[in-house]
Motif scaffolding. Sequence first.
Motif, PDB file in Angstrom:
ATOM      1  N   TRP A  62       0.839  -1.203   0.000  1.00 48.45           N
ATOM      2  CA  TRP A  62       0.000   0.000   0.000  1.00 48.45           C
ATOM      3  C   TRP A  62       0.867   1.244   0.000  1.00 48.45           C
ATOM      4  N   PHE A  63       1.915   1.212   0.805  1.00 44.41           N
ATOM      5  CA  PHE A  63       2.845   2.342   0.865  1.00 44.41           C
ATOM      6  C   PHE A  63       3.482   2.609  -0.488  1.00 44.41           C
ATOM      7  N   GLU A  64       3.911   1.559  -1.170  1.00 47.90           N
ATOM      8  CA  GLU A  64       4.566   1.722  -2.467  1.00 47.90           C
ATOM      9  C   GLU A  64       3.610   2.321  -3.504  1.00 47.90           C
ATOM     10  N   ARG A  65       2.333   1.932  -3.433  1.00 51.26           N
ATOM     11  CA  ARG A  65       1.354   2.520  -4.347  1.00 51.26           C
ATOM     12  C   ARG A  65       1.169   4.003  -4.073  1.00 51.26           C
ATOM     13  N   ILE A  66       1.079   4.361  -2.799  1.00 50.07           N
ATOM     14  CA  ILE A  66       0.906   5.776  -2.446  1.00 50.07           C
ATOM     15  C   ILE A  66       2.157   6.567  -2.801  1.00 50.07           C
ATOM     16  N   GLY A  80       4.358   6.044  -5.011  1.00 52.37           N
ATOM     17  CA  GLY A  80       4.572   6.183  -6.447  1.00 52.37           C
ATOM     18  C   GLY A  80       3.492   6.961  -7.160  1.00 52.37           C
ATOM     19  N   SER A  81       2.486   7.398  -6.415  1.00 53.86           N
ATOM     20  CA  SER A  81       1.370   8.110  -7.039  1.00 53.86           C
ATOM     21  C   SER A  81       1.671   9.599  -7.184  1.00 53.86           C
ATOM     22  N   LYS A  82       1.212  10.165  -8.301  1.00 55.67           N
ATOM     23  CA  LYS A  82       1.372  11.611  -8.487  1.00 55.67           C
ATOM     24  C   LYS A  82       0.426  12.397  -7.571  1.00 55.67           C
ATOM     25  N   ASN A  83      -0.536  11.685  -6.999  1.00 62.90           N
ATOM     26  CA  ASN A  83      -1.491  12.324  -6.085  1.00 62.90           C
ATOM     27  C   ASN A  83      -1.146  12.040  -4.618  1.00 62.90           C
ATOM     28  N   MET A  84       0.121  11.741  -4.345  1.00 63.78           N
ATOM     29  CA  MET A  84       0.520  11.358  -2.999  1.00 63.78           C
ATOM     30  C   MET A  84       0.139  12.403  -1.953  1.00 63.78           C
ATOM     31  N   LEU A  85       0.362  13.670  -2.246  1.00 62.86           N
ATOM     32  CA  LEU A  85       0.079  14.706  -1.258  1.00 62.86           C
ATOM     33  C   LEU A  85      -1.415  14.794  -0.965  1.00 62.86           C
ATOM     34  N   TRP A  86      -2.243  14.671  -2.012  1.00 68.17           N
ATOM     35  CA  TRP A  86      -3.690  14.688  -1.813  1.00 68.17           C
ATOM     36  C   TRP A  86      -4.128  13.480  -0.993  1.00 68.17           C
ATOM     37  N   LEU A  87      -3.558  12.327  -1.289  1.00 70.15           N
ATOM     38  CA  LEU A  87      -3.896  11.112  -0.547  1.00 70.15           C
ATOM     39  C   LEU A  87      -3.500  11.233   0.918  1.00 70.15           C
ATOM     40  N   PRO A 118       7.200   5.941   7.020  1.00 65.12           N
ATOM     41  CA  PRO A 118       7.881   5.447   5.811  1.00 65.12           C
ATOM     42  C   PRO A 118       7.837   6.441   4.652  1.00 65.12           C
ATOM     43  N   LEU A 119       6.726   7.160   4.499  1.00 60.04           N
ATOM     44  CA  LEU A 119       6.649   8.159   3.433  1.00 60.04           C
ATOM     45  C   LEU A 119       7.678   9.267   3.640  1.00 60.04           C
ATOM     46  N   MET A 120       7.797   9.721   4.871  1.00 58.18           N
ATOM     47  CA  MET A 120       8.776  10.769   5.167  1.00 58.18           C
ATOM     48  C   MET A 120      10.197  10.274   4.933  1.00 58.18           C
TER      49      MET A 120
END
Length: 200
Positions: free
Chosen positions: A11-15, A17-24, A46-48
């Motif tokens: 799930w983390f890898e999908r988020i 790699g998404s161009k909408n990561m900040l919105w998500l 992990p995102l940070m």
Amino acid sequence: MAIISKSTKAWFERINGSKNMLWLLGTLSFLETIILPIPLELILIPLMAANRQRIWLLATVTTAGCLTASLVGYGVGMLLFQSIGNWFIEFMGMQESYQAFQTFFNQYGFAAILVIGIVPIPFQVAMITAGLSGYPILLFVLAAFIARGLRYYGLAWLVYRFGHSVLVLWKRHALLTSLVGGVIVLLFVLGLQALASLVM
């Protein structure tokens, strides 16, 4: 990434790699503040760690999502408590927490919002109580911003310094750290109030 489960990692890898990561991320922060019982730190750390060049932006987006949700909760308390507010408290099983916080809030006001924004108690009770009581919205937003800012920008600083290992430390010591932080903030604010009363 071994410190998180395979499903969470995917799930983390999908988020990530998404161009909408900040919105998500902002949406997840909003939902966690309103209703989700899952700590956002499980995905935020992990995102940070994977986006250290944008770590402060991630903290800002997360804080903004939380503040937006806080205003929604404040509005529910102010305008819709008898219908949505009561139902929400019962649905979430927060009757005891809500009643306890009402007494705490009536006594300490601003400091109470600060503390509940730091300690592991559902922030929904603070949002609804502040709106229901007619507490000044600017002071409510300021208290929410300070409390959640300490949480997310403090986390960003830790991840910037120590990387993925922060997730292990957070899992082990989140409860104790938040409780100690809440007590320190409460004592600090009460000290300022006492000093102000002496001066005035």
